[in-house]
Design a protein around this motif. Sequence first.
Motif, PDB file in Angstrom:
ATOM      1  N   PHE A 209       0.905  -0.997   0.138  1.00 20.88           N
ATOM      2  CA  PHE A 209      -0.105  -0.108  -0.170  1.00 20.88           C
ATOM      3  C   PHE A 209       0.826   1.711  -0.220  1.00 20.88           C
ATOM      4  CE2 PHE A 209      -2.964  -3.279   1.438  1.00 20.88           C
ATOM      5  CZ  PHE A 209      -4.130  -2.466   0.665  1.00 20.88           C
ATOM      6  N   VAL A 210       2.472   0.828  -0.206  1.00 20.47           N
ATOM      7  CA  VAL A 210       3.095   2.260  -0.010  1.00 20.47           C
ATOM      8  C   VAL A 210       2.808   3.459  -1.360  1.00 20.47           C
ATOM      9  CG1 VAL A 210       5.260   2.928  -0.822  1.00 20.47           C
ATOM     10  CG2 VAL A 210       5.383   1.248   0.853  1.00 20.47           C
ATOM     11  N   PRO A 211       1.626   2.891  -2.830  1.00 22.20           N
ATOM     12  CA  PRO A 211       1.216   3.973  -3.412  1.00 22.20           C
ATOM     13  C   PRO A 211       0.612   4.736  -3.006  1.00 22.20           C
ATOM     14  CG  PRO A 211       2.335   1.866  -4.423  1.00 22.20           C
ATOM     15  CD  PRO A 211       2.437   1.837  -3.337  1.00 22.20           C
ATOM     16  N   LEU A 212      -0.250   4.071  -2.242  1.00 23.36           N
ATOM     17  CA  LEU A 212      -2.165   5.137  -1.359  1.00 23.36           C
ATOM     18  C   LEU A 212      -1.132   5.035  -0.328  1.00 23.36           C
ATOM     19  CD1 LEU A 212      -4.430   2.018  -2.579  1.00 23.36           C
ATOM     20  CD2 LEU A 212      -4.316   4.853  -3.193  1.00 23.36           C
ATOM     21  N   LEU A 213      -0.990   5.100   0.313  1.00 26.73           N
ATOM     22  CA  LEU A 213      -0.548   5.430   1.100  1.00 26.73           C
ATOM     23  C   LEU A 213       0.805   6.274   2.009  1.00 26.73           C
ATOM     24  CD1 LEU A 213      -1.925   2.474   3.878  1.00 26.73           C
ATOM     25  CD2 LEU A 213      -3.184   4.610   3.134  1.00 26.73           C
ATOM     26  N   GLY A 214       1.539   6.098   1.039  1.00 26.39           N
ATOM     27  CA  GLY A 214       3.048   6.187   1.449  1.00 26.39           C
ATOM     28  C   GLY A 214       3.775   5.663   2.870  1.00 26.39           C
ATOM     29  N   ASP A 215       4.172   7.037   3.433  1.00 22.80           N
ATOM     30  CA  ASP A 215       5.323   6.014   5.235  1.00 22.80           C
ATOM     31  C   ASP A 215       4.030   5.919   6.028  1.00 22.80           C
ATOM     32  OD1 ASP A 215       7.577   6.627   3.685  1.00 22.80           O
ATOM     33  OD2 ASP A 215       7.569   8.643   4.513  1.00 22.80           O
ATOM     34  N   ARG A 216       2.657   6.177   5.661  1.00 17.04           N
ATOM     35  CA  ARG A 216       1.761   6.088   6.943  1.00 17.04           C
ATOM     36  C   ARG A 216       1.990   4.244   6.848  1.00 17.04           C
ATOM     37  NH1 ARG A 216      -3.725   9.320   5.101  1.00 17.04           N
ATOM     38  NH2 ARG A 216      -2.102   9.011   2.851  1.00 17.04           N
ATOM     39  N   VAL A 217       2.303   3.044   5.431  1.00 15.82           N
ATOM     40  CA  VAL A 217       2.114   1.721   6.381  1.00 15.82           C
ATOM     41  C   VAL A 217       2.881   1.670   7.195  1.00 15.82           C
ATOM     42  CG1 VAL A 217       1.525   1.570   3.541  1.00 15.82           C
ATOM     43  CG2 VAL A 217       4.214   1.239   4.220  1.00 15.82           C
ATOM     44  N   ASN A 218       4.291   2.164   7.495  1.00 18.65           N
ATOM     45  CA  ASN A 218       4.952   2.030   8.203  1.00 18.65           C
ATOM     46  C   ASN A 218       4.860   2.216   9.781  1.00 18.65           C
ATOM     47  OD1 ASN A 218       6.965   0.932   7.078  1.00 18.65           O
ATOM     48  ND2 ASN A 218       7.397   3.293   6.590  1.00 18.65           N
ATOM     49  N   GLY A 219       2.895   2.770   9.911  1.00 14.38           N
ATOM     50  CA  GLY A 219       2.500   3.755  11.499  1.00 14.38           C
ATOM     51  C   GLY A 219       0.895   2.369  11.688  1.00 14.38           C
ATOM     52  N   PRO A 220       0.647   2.294  12.659  1.00  8.73           N
ATOM     53  CA  PRO A 220      -0.656   2.188  13.080  1.00  8.73           C
ATOM     54  C   PRO A 220      -2.123   1.284  11.440  1.00  8.73           C
ATOM     55  CG  PRO A 220      -0.596   4.746  13.958  1.00  8.73           C
ATOM     56  CD  PRO A 220       0.543   4.008  12.855  1.00  8.73           C
ATOM     57  N   ILE A 221      -2.476   2.600  10.238  1.00  6.03           N
ATOM     58  CA  ILE A 221      -3.178   1.973   9.645  1.00  6.03           C
ATOM     59  C   ILE A 221      -2.102   0.716   8.608  1.00  6.03           C
ATOM     60  CG2 ILE A 221      -3.453   2.489   7.349  1.00  6.03           C
ATOM     61  CD1 ILE A 221      -4.057   5.413   7.783  1.00  6.03           C
ATOM     62  N   GLY A 222      -0.694   1.189   8.499  1.00  9.20           N
ATOM     63  CA  GLY A 222       0.164   0.209   8.136  1.00  9.20           C
ATOM     64  C   GLY A 222      -0.145  -2.047   9.167  1.00  9.20           C
ATOM     65  N   LYS A 223      -0.095  -1.217  10.664  1.00  7.45           N
ATOM     66  CA  LYS A 223       0.358  -2.588  11.241  1.00  7.45           C
ATOM     67  C   LYS A 223      -0.826  -3.252  11.347  1.00  7.45           C
ATOM     68  CE  LYS A 223       4.766  -1.462  12.977  1.00  7.45           C
ATOM     69  NZ  LYS A 223       5.644  -1.860  11.856  1.00  7.45           N
ATOM     70  N   ALA A 224      -2.547  -2.645  11.505  1.00 11.06           N
ATOM     71  CA  ALA A 224      -3.383  -2.777  11.171  1.00 11.06           C
ATOM     72  C   ALA A 224      -4.163  -3.704  10.347  1.00 11.06           C
ATOM     73  CB  ALA A 224      -4.330  -1.848  10.993  1.00 11.06           C
ATOM     74  N   ILE A 225      -3.303  -3.441   8.614  1.00 10.61           N
ATOM     75  CA  ILE A 225      -3.341  -4.292   7.351  1.00 10.61           C
ATOM     76  C   ILE A 225      -2.589  -5.768   7.626  1.00 10.61           C
ATOM     77  CG2 ILE A 225      -2.696  -4.164   5.103  1.00 10.61           C
ATOM     78  CD1 ILE A 225      -3.306  -1.476   5.019  1.00 10.61           C
TER      79      ILE A 225
END
Length: 539
Positions: A209-225
């Motif tokens: 999801f890096v193309p959609l979320l950028g660096d946020r994939v390393n935060g809570p959203i990415g962890k939830a995924i």
Amino acid sequence: MSSPPRSGAETAPVTPSGSVDESTAQNTGEDRESDGPHREGRLGSVFWSSLGISALVVGWAVVFTDNLNEVTTASLDWVTATFGWTYLVVTLAILIFLVFLAFSPTGDIRLGKDTDRPEFSTPTWFAMILSAVMGIGLVSYGVAEPISHLATPPHGLAEPNTPAAAVRALQYSYFDWGLHAWAIFAVFGLAIAYSTHRKGRRTLVSQLFVPLLGDRVNGPIGKAIDVLAVFATLFGTTTSLGLGALQVNNGLGTLFGIPVNSVTQVLIIAAVTAVFTLSAVTGVSKGIKFLSQGSSLLAVALFVFMLIAGPTVFVANLYIESMGRWATDFFRMSLQGTAFGGLEWMQLWTYFMMAWWVSWGAFVGVFLARISRGRTIRGFIMGVLVVPSVVFFTWFTVFGGTAIHIDLFQGGDIAKQTAADVNSAFFATLEHFPLTGVTSVIAIILVVLFFVSGADANTYVLSMMTSDGSLTPRRPVLILWGALTGVTAVVLMLAGGLTALQNTVIVTSLPFLVIIAGLAVSFWKELSADRKEKTDVAH
């Protein structure tokens, strides 16, 4: 933080049993026991959250069994009645998206560097895909689904136990085990292969999801995924374990009179859990690897036996007619919901099957990505969609078609036996042919081998996903996920048998269906950006 996945020659390809390739066998034990973070992966919030949620579900099933059944049943009814259509729409959309990619200029892009070429020959690649994924379902449902549809035709499209019902039976079996299932696996595998081999990212679902979320994939959203990926994979595996235990127990009961009950099934799950956990921990186990590869030979031998001993001409004619009906009705089946009833049937079959494929998406995707470096997007899509589907169609036609012939023309009662116990179907069919003892033993061995190889690979992928994408998870993590997989399968079996397994996998897969839709959008965005960048550079 752990470093990115190794690339090129450093990346250890996975075998069908979920282990690294023979060439790295001598280093596997040391790799998985290494103290360095590069080897082990960091045990962070994804690991602890996944472990905590899984433990809560197990505790719930043990302490409040009736409440679990009530909640999962109510959730199942609500999920399928309200959102069941999303399984149909999303899987069809993904299939169309993949076909579009395959025939577009994007299909020429390689999964890796432009100079990379496939590590495995195409026949070997196909064999690895089929060995890893075909599994328990071929024995569990190869007869059970077609013969069930003969007695109860889908959506009332034919009179029960008639020639028209026979064609519909195979038509819907093709639908449940064909292109839609492999589209889910293919989009996952394609996105993961592109992300890891071409972009050098870690092997985590969140990284897609890096193309959609950028660096946020390393935060809570990415962890939830990533937690959702672990949760869906765990329950997809436990469903397979439960089905495998029921199948083995039924076969042993038929051959040796061993009681078909929960005690025997728990013992079977415990024994197989010990074997696949040991296999995952040791990396490459020559015995397991040999047996896993041998399972393909056993499957072919059983198939050829049934093709020769069974009603070959009838099966061939039924195959052609059923394929024609499947092709003609393809889009109608793909979008046929429950506006005018049929919810219970869909829960038992189409919704359950699609949810099962969704829950296996992450595991199969990682596996496909690891063995497909250097292939073009077009070659990957066509190979993953077409060849396995044809193999499944053929298997279901030969075994399911034979059972249909026995019931329609030889006075058999396989459908009746299947209605009483769905796990009896395969063995009930073998009883009508010579060498019943030999063929039944082969069927049991096949289930056990597919059982072990699939669960072995799942244990490795669960451990990898909870170790920050590390290719070499620590042994304690592997042991923990192996044991938890077995325990979860046992408590769900005791809580409600096959019904509890089916209910749980449908309910837990729904959030992950949203993840799959999102990753397809993200993957397309990245492909478009990369092609634009390449065009700009060329000019």
